[in-house]
Design a protein around this motif. Structure first.
Motif, PDB file in Angstrom:
ATOM      1  N   GLY A 103       0.780  -1.234   0.000  1.00  0.00           N
ATOM      2  CA  GLY A 103       0.000   0.000   0.000  1.00  0.00           C
ATOM      3  C   GLY A 103       0.808   1.277   0.000  1.00  0.00           C
ATOM      4  O   GLY A 103       0.241   2.355   0.146  1.00  0.00           O
TER       5      GLY A 103
ATOM      6  N   GLU B  28      -6.379   4.758   4.795  1.00  0.00           N
ATOM      7  CA  GLU B  28      -5.387   4.907   5.857  1.00  0.00           C
ATOM      8  C   GLU B  28      -5.510   3.819   6.920  1.00  0.00           C
ATOM      9  O   GLU B  28      -4.553   3.148   7.282  1.00  0.00           O
ATOM     10  CB  GLU B  28      -5.555   6.304   6.475  1.00  0.00           C
TER      11      GLU B  28
ATOM     12  N   LEU C   8      -4.815   0.249   5.665  1.00  0.00           N
ATOM     13  CA  LEU C   8      -3.397   0.054   5.392  1.00  0.00           C
ATOM     14  C   LEU C   8      -2.620  -0.161   6.685  1.00  0.00           C
ATOM     15  O   LEU C   8      -1.670  -0.916   6.730  1.00  0.00           O
ATOM     16  CB  LEU C   8      -2.832   1.258   4.642  1.00  0.00           C
ATOM     17  N   ARG C   9      -3.072   0.528   7.725  1.00  0.00           N
ATOM     18  CA  ARG C   9      -2.380   0.351   8.992  1.00  0.00           C
ATOM     19  C   ARG C   9      -2.598  -1.076   9.514  1.00  0.00           C
ATOM     20  O   ARG C   9      -1.697  -1.690  10.077  1.00  0.00           O
ATOM     21  CB  ARG C   9      -2.844   1.393  10.007  1.00  0.00           C
TER      22      ARG C   9
ATOM     23  N   SER D 217      -0.408  -3.419   7.601  1.00  0.00           N
ATOM     24  CA  SER D 217       1.008  -3.356   7.936  1.00  0.00           C
ATOM     25  C   SER D 217       1.381  -4.387   9.005  1.00  0.00           C
ATOM     26  O   SER D 217       2.545  -4.673   9.204  1.00  0.00           O
ATOM     27  CB  SER D 217       1.367  -1.958   8.418  1.00  0.00           C
TER      28      SER D 217
END
Ligand SMILES: Nc1ncnc2c1ncn2[C@@H]1O[C@H](COP(=O)(O)OP(=O)(O)OP(=O)(O)O)[C@@H](O)[C@H]1O
Ligand SMILES: [Mg+2]
Lengths: 242, 216, 222
Positions: free
Chosen positions: A51, A71, A74-75, A78
C-alpha cells in the motif's frame, strides 16, 4: 488459498503505464524472487502489495485482507506485511533496540519490558545480540540492514517484502544479510524478494518471477527457470547479468 | 527645558529595552505556537489546505512588516475592535513570525529522507506517532539553529512597532533625540543596545549550526 | 459595524501611488546593484588571508546584521549630520539599504565561495592564474549560482525593507500610502492597496531574477 494474491493489477504514474496487468499468487512459506531489468516495475509491484503506492485497476489480497487506499486499512495491513528497504531507513536517533521496539510498542501496544525482550531476541537472531545499544551511524551497512530486518520481524508479519536489500552493501557484507534470509526461509517465513543476486535466487528461492515491461513475463521453479529460460527476453536478461 | 545627562539617556533606553525584549518574547512564543500548528497541519495530508499555507507564507513574506503593522493597527479598529499599539504589535509580529518559523520548520521536515515516512507507514505507525517519535526528534536538531537565528529578526522587527507609537527601544531613542538633539549619541546607544541583545543570539545560532554540521 | 469599505476614494490619488511605486523601484534597483557589489567585496575581504581586512569586514557584517534597519537609517540620517555629513533623505535611504544588503549578501556569497571544491583553486593555480584571477574567473561565478536563490530572497527583503525609509520622508510607496490616508482618512483601504502592490512587486522581482538567471547561468548548476 494463496497468502498473497495479485489479480490483473494496473498501475499508472500519470501517463506512464508501469504495471500492465500483473498476476501473481504466493503461497504461505514460499520464497519468491522477482528479477528483471531496471524500470520493469519490480519495486512498484512490491510497493503496491503493502500500500505504499496505490494502483488503478485490479486487486491485491493478503490473506483475506484487500489492499485498499484507506489509511486505517493500510495500517491494519502493515501488521501482516513487513518491508525491508534498499536504503535501510533506520531511525538514526534511536538505538538498534529502540528501532526494533518502536512499532510493537506504539502499534501493538505491548508494554516496554516485553518489547525490550522481543528486541533482544530478534537482534540476537540476526546476529546482533551485542549491538542493542548501538546507533545506526555506528553500524556497518550489513549490520544496519539486519537491524532493519529485525525491525520488520518485530511486527510478526505473515510476509516480508525485500526490495534489493543487498544492493547498497559492500560485496563482503552481502553474505551476512542473505544468511538471515535463508534462516527465515527455514522457519517458514513467506518472502518476496526483488533481487539482483541470481545465485541466491536460484539456490534459496522456490520460484522466480521475471518481470518485463510491467508484466510477469515468465515464472517457474527457480532451478528450471535458470537452467532453461523459455522467452528470448529472459534469455537475454540472464546472459547479461551472469 | 529639562537637561539630560548621558546617564539619563542610557537609563531611559535601558528601561525601554525591557519592552523590546518583552515584545520579542511574546512574538516569538506566539509565532512559535501558530507556526507549530501550521506545520503540523501542513505535513498532514490535507492537500487542499496546502494552498492556504502557501498563500499565508507568501503574504507574510511578501508584504513589508511595516505594512502588516499598519494593517493590523488600522484594520482591526475598522472591524470595531479598538486596539492599542501593544496589541497590534504583538498580533502582527506573531503572525509575521509564524509564517517564517513555519517555513523554517517545514523545510526541516521536508529535508528528512522520504524513507523515514515509508518505514513508519510500513510498520503501521499513525501520522501522529510518526511525527512524534520519528520526524520531530530528527527535525528539531536541524531546526534549532535557524530558529534561534530567526529570533534575531524578531528582535529587530520589534523596532518597527515604534512607528505605530509603541514605546520600546527605538521609540525611546526617537523621543530622547527630540529632547536632547544628540542624534549621534542617542542612536548610537540604541544601536549598541540592540547589538547587545542580538549578537549573543547570532553567535549561538552559528555555534549550533556548526555543531550540527560537525555531527553529520 | 457599519463601516463601508471605500476603495473608490483612492482613485484621485492614483498618480501619488504611481510615483511612490516609481521611487520604490528606483531605490530598490540602485541599492540592489550597489549592495551586491559591496557584499561581493566584503565576502572577498572576509576570506582574505589579511587578518585586519577580514576583521574589519566581520565587524561591519555583525554590526549590520545585529541592529534594526530603522535604527541604522536614523543613525545615518540624523546622526551623521551631527558630524558635519549632511545627507538628503534619498542619499541616507540608499546608503542604509546598501549598507544592509551588503552585510547580508556578504555572508551569503561567502558561503557560496566556501562551498567551492578545493580542486578549483588548485586547478587555477596549476594554470598559472593569480589569486585575484582565480577568484574572479573561477570561484565567483559558480558561487553566485550556488547561492542565487538566497541572494534573490535577500534582495526582495531589501525591497520590502525600503518601506521603512518613508520614516525619513523619502517619498516612496509607503510614504505615498501614509500621505493618502492622512488626506482621505481611508487608512485601511490605502494600506491594503499598498500591501497588494508590494506583494505584486515581490512576485515581479522574483520573476525578473529568474529570467536573469537564465541569461547569466548557462552551465547547469553543480
Ligand atoms: N514515484 C514515481 N513517479 C513516477 N514514475 C515512477 C515513480 N517510481 C517509479 N516510476 C517509474 O515506474 C517505472 C518502474 O519503476 P520501478 O522502480 O518499479 O522499477 P524497478 O523494476 O524497481 O527498477 P530498478 O531495478 O531500477 O529498481 C519506471 O519507468 C519508473 O520511471
Ligand atoms: Mg527498484
Amino acid at each position: 488459498m494463496p497468502l498473497v494474491s495479485i489479480d490483473k493489477v494496473h498501475k499508472y504514474y500519470g501517463e506512464n503505464h508501469v504495471l500492465k496487468g500483473v498476476d501473481l499468487k504466493v503461497e504461505a512459506g514460499e520464497v519468491i524472487s522477482i528479477i528483471g531489468r531496471s524500470g520493469s516495475g519490480k519495486s512498484t509491484l512490491l510497493r503496491c502489495i503493502n500500500g505504499l503506492e496505490s494502483f488503478q485497476e485490479g486487486a491485491i489480497y493478503v490473506g483475506n485482507q484487500a489492499v485498499e487506499d484507506d489509511e486505517l486499512k493500510l495500517r491494519l495491513l502493515s501488521r501482516s506485511v513487513g518491508m525491508v528497504f534498499q536504503s535501510f531507513n533506520l531511525f538514526p536517533h534511536k538505538t538498534a533496540a529502540e528501532n526494533v521496539m518502536l512499532a510493537p510498542q506504539l502499534v501493538l501496544k505491548k508494554d516496554a519490558e516485553e518489547c525490550k525482550a522481543l528486541a533482544k531476541k530478534l537482534l540476537e537472531k540476526v546476529g546482533l545480540g551485542d549491538k542493542l545499544d548501538a546507533y545506526p551511524a555506528n553500524l556497518s551497512g550489513g549490520q544496519q540492514q539486519r537491524v532493519a530486518i529485525a525491525r520488520s520481524l518485530a511486527m510478526s508479519p505473515k510476509v516480508l517484502l525485500c526490495d534489493e536489500i543487498t544492493s547498497a552493501l559492500d560485496p563482503e557484507l552481502v553474505g551476512e544479510v542473505l544468511h538471515v534470509l535463508e534462516q527465515l526461509k527455514e522457519e517458514g517465513m513467506t518472502l518476496i524478494l526483488v533481487t539482483h543476486e541470481m545465485n541466491f535466487a536460484r539456490d534459496v528461492g522456490d520460484r522466480v518471477v521475471f518481470m518485463h515491461q510491467g508484466k510477469v513475463w515468465e515464472t517457474g521453479a527457480s532451478d528450471e527457470v535458470f537452467a532453461n529460460p523459455q522467452t528470448p527476453e529472459l534469455q537475454s536478461f540472464l546472459s547479461v547479468v551472469r | 527645558m529639562m537637561q539630560f545627562t548621558d546617564w539619563d539617556i542610557l537609563r531611559n533606553l535601558l528601561l525601554a529595552a525591557r519592552w523590546t525584549i518583552l515584545l520579542s518574547l511574546f512574538a516569538f512564543i506566539g509565532g512559535g505556537l501558530v507556526g507549530l500548528i501550521l506545520t503540523f497541519l501542513r505535513s498532514a495530508k490535507y492537500a487542499s489546505l496546502n494552498v492556504f499555507f502557501k498563500v499565508y507564507v507568501e503574504i507574510f513574506q511578501g508584504v513589508p512588516l511595516l505594512m502588516q503593522l499598519f494593517l493590523t493597527f488600522f484594520g482591526l479598529s475598522l472591524l470595531g475592535i479598538d486596539v492599542d499599539a501593544w496589541t497590534a504589535a504583538i498580533l502582527s509580529l506573531t503572525l509575521f513570525s509564524s509564517a517564517y518559523l513555519h517555513e523554517i520548520w517545514r523545510s526541516c521536515i521536508e529535508a528528512l529522507p522520504k524513507g523515514q515516512w515509508e518505514a513508519c507507514r510500513t510498520l503501521g505507525l499513525t501520522y501522529a506517532q510518526t511525527m512524534r517519535h520519528v520526524i520531530i526528534p530528527q527535525a528539531i536538531k536541524m531546526a534549532i539553529a535557524p530558529t534561534v537565528g530567526f529570533s534575531v529578526q524578531i528582535v529587530k522587527g520589534t523596532a518597527l512597532a515604534s512607528i505605530i507609537g509603541f514605546v520600546e527601544l527605538t521609540k525611546a531613542g526617537t523621543m530622547l533625540n527630540n529632547a536632547t538633539f544628540e542624534p549621534f549619541k542617542v542612536f548610537g546607544l540604541v544601536a549598541l543596545l540592540y547589538f547587545i541583545i542580538c549578537f549573543p543570539l547570532s553567535v549561538l545560532a552559528r555555534y549550533l549550526e556548526n555543531k550540527n554540521h560537525a555531527t553529520r | 459595524m457599519d463601516y463601508q469599505v471605500n476603495f473608490s476614494g483612492l482613485v484621485p490619488y492614483f498618480s501619488t501611488f504611481l510615483s511612490g511605486i516609481g521611487m520604490t523601484i528606483q531605490i530598490t534597483v540602485i541599492s540592489t546593484i550597489l549592495g551586491l557589489l559591496v557584499g561581493t567585496y566584503c565576502a572577498a575581504g572576509r576570506i582574505s588571508q589579511q587578518r585586519w581586512l577580514s576583521s574589519i569586514c566581520a565587524v561591519y557584517i555583525e554590526m549590520t546584521r545585529n541592529t534594526p534597519f530603522i535604527v541604522q537609517l536614523f543613525f545615518i540620517f540624523f546622526g551623521l549630520p551631527a558630524l558635519g555629513l549632511k545627507l538628503s533623505a534619498w542619499e541616507a535611504g540608499i546608503i542604509a539599504l546598501v549598507f544592509n544588503l551588503g552585510a547580508y549578501s556578504a555572508e551569503i556569497i561567502r558561503a557560496g565561495i566556501l562551498a567551492a571544491p578545493k580542486g578549483q583553486w588548485e586547478a587555477g593555480r596549476t594554470l598559472g592564474l593569480t589569486y585575484r584571477q582565480i577568484f574572479i574567473h573561477i570561484i565567483l561565478p559558480p558561487a553566485y549560482q550556488r547561492v542565487y536563490p538566497a541572494l534573490v530572497s535577500q534582495c526582495i527583503i531589501v525591497m520590502l525593507g525600503s518601506s521603512v525609509v518613508s520614516q525619513i520622508s523619502l517619498e516612496e510607496l509607503t510614504f505615498a500610502a501614509n500621505f493618502v490616508q492622512s488626506r482621505t482618512f481611508l487608512s485601511f483601504e490605502s494600506y491594503i492597496v499598498t500591501a497588494v502592490i508590494y506583494l505584486f512587486l515581490a512576485i515581479l522581482m522574483r520573476q525578473a531574477f529568474t529570467l536573469l538567471s537564465k541569461v547569466m547561468f548557462k552551465a547547469p548548476a553543480l
